[in-house]
Design a protein around this motif. Structure first.
Motif, PDB file in Angstrom:
ATOM      1  N   GLY A  43       0.826  -1.359  -0.011  1.00  0.00           N
ATOM      2  CA  GLY A  43       0.097  -0.038  -0.007  1.00  0.00           C
ATOM      3  C   GLY A  43       0.784   1.221   0.134  1.00  0.00           C
ATOM      4  O   GLY A  43       0.297   2.275  -0.316  1.00  0.00           O
ATOM      5  N   GLY A  44       2.063   1.130   0.155  1.00  0.00           N
ATOM      6  CA  GLY A  44       2.865   2.372   0.060  1.00  0.00           C
ATOM      7  C   GLY A  44       4.122   2.178  -0.792  1.00  0.00           C
ATOM      8  O   GLY A  44       5.239   2.547  -0.129  1.00  0.00           O
ATOM      9  N   PRO A  45       4.133   2.047  -1.862  1.00  0.00           N
ATOM     10  CA  PRO A  45       5.474   1.702  -2.760  1.00  0.00           C
ATOM     11  C   PRO A  45       6.110   2.924  -3.153  1.00  0.00           C
ATOM     12  O   PRO A  45       5.427   3.880  -3.197  1.00  0.00           O
ATOM     13  CB  PRO A  45       4.735   1.108  -3.868  1.00  0.00           C
ATOM     14  CG  PRO A  45       3.356   1.689  -4.005  1.00  0.00           C
ATOM     15  CD  PRO A  45       2.925   1.910  -2.704  1.00  0.00           C
ATOM     16  N   ALA A 105      13.420   0.711  -7.019  1.00  0.00           N
ATOM     17  CA  ALA A 105      12.237   0.867  -5.897  1.00  0.00           C
ATOM     18  C   ALA A 105      13.208   1.008  -4.658  1.00  0.00           C
ATOM     19  O   ALA A 105      14.328   0.707  -4.592  1.00  0.00           O
ATOM     20  CB  ALA A 105      11.511  -0.547  -5.645  1.00  0.00           C
ATOM     21  N   ILE A 106      12.429   1.437  -3.630  1.00  0.00           N
ATOM     22  CA  ILE A 106      13.009   1.831  -2.349  1.00  0.00           C
ATOM     23  C   ILE A 106      12.472   1.426  -1.378  1.00  0.00           C
ATOM     24  O   ILE A 106      11.273   0.827  -1.117  1.00  0.00           O
ATOM     25  CB  ILE A 106      13.169   3.479  -2.071  1.00  0.00           C
ATOM     26  CG1 ILE A 106      11.769   3.904  -2.434  1.00  0.00           C
ATOM     27  CG2 ILE A 106      14.170   3.927  -3.121  1.00  0.00           C
ATOM     28  CD1 ILE A 106      10.897   4.167  -1.273  1.00  0.00           C
ATOM     29  N   SER A 230       4.571   3.486   4.531  1.00  0.00           N
ATOM     30  CA  SER A 230       5.749   3.628   4.022  1.00  0.00           C
ATOM     31  C   SER A 230       6.964   3.541   4.841  1.00  0.00           C
ATOM     32  O   SER A 230       8.127   3.888   4.374  1.00  0.00           O
ATOM     33  CB  SER A 230       6.080   5.140   3.234  1.00  0.00           C
ATOM     34  OG  SER A 230       4.917   5.182   2.326  1.00  0.00           O
ATOM     35  N   GLU A 231       6.749   2.761   5.940  1.00  0.00           N
ATOM     36  CA  GLU A 231       7.954   2.659   6.753  1.00  0.00           C
ATOM     37  C   GLU A 231       8.838   1.322   6.576  1.00  0.00           C
ATOM     38  O   GLU A 231       9.388   0.850   7.489  1.00  0.00           O
ATOM     39  CB  GLU A 231       7.512   2.919   8.181  1.00  0.00           C
ATOM     40  CG  GLU A 231       7.475   4.279   8.733  1.00  0.00           C
ATOM     41  CD  GLU A 231       7.407   4.261  10.235  1.00  0.00           C
ATOM     42  OE1 GLU A 231       7.703   3.593  10.842  1.00  0.00           O
ATOM     43  OE2 GLU A 231       6.878   5.542  10.635  1.00  0.00           O
ATOM     44  N   ASN A 232       8.066   0.684   5.655  1.00  0.00           N
ATOM     45  CA  ASN A 232       8.706  -0.712   5.311  1.00  0.00           C
ATOM     46  C   ASN A 232       8.775  -1.087   4.100  1.00  0.00           C
ATOM     47  O   ASN A 232       9.687  -0.434   3.423  1.00  0.00           O
ATOM     48  CB  ASN A 232       7.197  -1.487   5.985  1.00  0.00           C
ATOM     49  CG  ASN A 232       6.791  -1.210   7.416  1.00  0.00           C
ATOM     50  OD1 ASN A 232       7.706  -1.181   8.326  1.00  0.00           O
ATOM     51  ND2 ASN A 232       5.796  -0.584   7.375  1.00  0.00           N
ATOM     52  N   THR A 233       8.447  -2.320   3.486  1.00  0.00           N
ATOM     53  CA  THR A 233       8.415  -2.774   2.104  1.00  0.00           C
ATOM     54  C   THR A 233       9.531  -3.842   1.960  1.00  0.00           C
ATOM     55  O   THR A 233      10.447  -3.881   2.445  1.00  0.00           O
ATOM     56  CB  THR A 233       8.942  -1.616   1.177  1.00  0.00           C
ATOM     57  OG1 THR A 233       7.935  -0.597   1.179  1.00  0.00           O
ATOM     58  CG2 THR A 233       9.188  -2.146  -0.301  1.00  0.00           C
ATOM     59  N   ASP A 272       3.185  -1.379   3.811  1.00  0.00           N
ATOM     60  CA  ASP A 272       4.293  -2.157   2.969  1.00  0.00           C
ATOM     61  C   ASP A 272       4.292  -1.427   1.515  1.00  0.00           C
ATOM     62  O   ASP A 272       3.190  -0.671   1.296  1.00  0.00           O
ATOM     63  CB  ASP A 272       4.152  -3.275   2.932  1.00  0.00           C
ATOM     64  CG  ASP A 272       4.359  -4.397   4.099  1.00  0.00           C
ATOM     65  OD1 ASP A 272       5.364  -3.979   4.648  1.00  0.00           O
ATOM     66  OD2 ASP A 272       3.844  -5.315   4.560  1.00  0.00           O
ATOM     67  N   GLY A 273       5.339  -1.465   0.818  1.00  0.00           N
ATOM     68  CA  GLY A 273       5.398  -1.063  -0.692  1.00  0.00           C
ATOM     69  C   GLY A 273       5.771  -2.226  -1.475  1.00  0.00           C
ATOM     70  O   GLY A 273       6.563  -2.077  -2.174  1.00  0.00           O
TER      71      GLY A 273
END
Length: 331
Positions: A43-45, A105-106, A230-233, A272-273
């Motif tokens: 949800g936060g890429p 990607a980050i 956006s704190e993960n991914t 997560d992203g």
């Protein structure tokens, strides 16, 4: 077979990181342009050039992929890899212009204890140039490159890789940067969710617990109820030596996302992203239906293994309050 994504001929990986910064970059370099696409389910890429990778977009091939820490500030990493590729004369040629095609990607690692007071410009472009220059067939796993600052809900995250072959001899490799909001291990124990797919004790050979308790199945989230977007991914690159069209690469990325669900609990969250890139070097033809389905099945299992290896190989950051590594608790 080295059990790395570089078991695909023509693929090299390089890392560059900064221990004080507690962040870094990983470059995946293709010696020849590769057909590629992307599937995003978090949800936060944070991505660059993902529009170019859609099957309906014109450009068919890419030269490299940039994976970086630093959240949105790390998107500069692709520019560093472009700079290195341009020096090699690599890129899409439009008359006299040469444009290296580097999606990226980050993941978010800005609150892991490292010193992020870098001044006017983030360091990720320079780190990425160094990572591209360092790309080799062999590379380290764990707390390196884009995985240096990665964490999960309960243990230090990291960078992992794995490879496998289909019954027909098509090779697939995966590389994962594991910075998930969820957990890669079951409950508070040493077992990896990906245990059914483990090969040759590559992440400890602990198997699964004899039974699952309600506590094992409760959500363990990084930041708990205060988890923010956006704190993960988790970032994944899947590469195969199969011949694929861009639409087939998209389908491969979609099937390979299943590997995240086999290795991370929970996954594809609003915070997560999660991103999977799929690329094909185009050496071995496959059946477009059964062959692609089999390849996706093997790719998903390989993604799960790469994720577990990333956490298994990680080492803790040297900061007060840093999460322990798997080896600190269970090694």
């Amino acid at each position: 077979m080295k059990n790395l994504i570089t078991d695909i001929s023509g693929v090299r990986v390089g890392h560059a990181d900064d221990a004080t910064l507690a962040s870094g970059v990983t470059a995946v370099i293709f010696d020849s342009p590769a057909v590629a696409s992307i599937d995003v389910r978090g949800g936060g890429p944070g991505t660059r050039e993902d529009g170019l990778l859609k099957p309906e977009s014109t450009v068919q091939e890419i030269d490299a992929i940039a994976l970086s820490g630093g959240s949105a500030l790390g998107l500069d990493a692709a520019g560093g890899i472009q700079a290195w590729l341009a020096e090699q004369g690599r890129g899409l040629r439009i008359r006299e212009a040469v444009i290296p095609i580097v999606p990226g990607a980050i993941c978010f690692d800005l609150l892991n204890g490292g010193d992020k007071a870098w001044g006017r410009f983030p360091p990720y472009r320079d780190l990425a140039y160094a990572a591209a220059r360092a790309a080799r067939d062999d590379f380290a796993l764990g707390s390196v490159g884009a995985g240096l600052g990665a964490t999960t809900a309960n243990l230090k995250g990291g960078l992992g890789s794995a490879s496998a072959q289909t019954d027909g001899g098509v090779t697939v490799g995966a590389l994962a940067v594991v910075n998930a909001v969820g957990s890669v291990t079951v409950g508070d124990g040493p077992w990896f969710w990906a245990a059914p797919f483990e090969q040759n004790d590559e992440f400890g050979g602990r198997g699964l617990p004899p039974s699952f308790t309600p506590d094992m199945l409760r959500a363990r989230l990084k930041g708990g109820p205060q988890a923010t977007p956006s704190e993960n991914t988790t970032l994944v690159v899947v590469v195969t030596d199969a011949v694929l069209t861009k639409s087939q690469a998209k389908r491969l990325a979609m099937i390979a996302q299943t590997g995240m669900a086999r290795a991370i609990y929970p996954v594809h969250a609003p915070t997560d992203g999660d991103v999977v890139y799929a690329a094909a070097t185009g050496r071995k033809p496959i059946d477009p239906q059964f062959g692609l389905t089999e390849l996706g099945m093997v790719a998903a299992n390989t993604v799960a293994r790469a994720i577990a290896r990333g956490v298994y190989s990680a080492t803790a950051l040297p900061f007060l309050g840093a999460l322990p590594a798997w080896s600190d608790r269970f090694g």
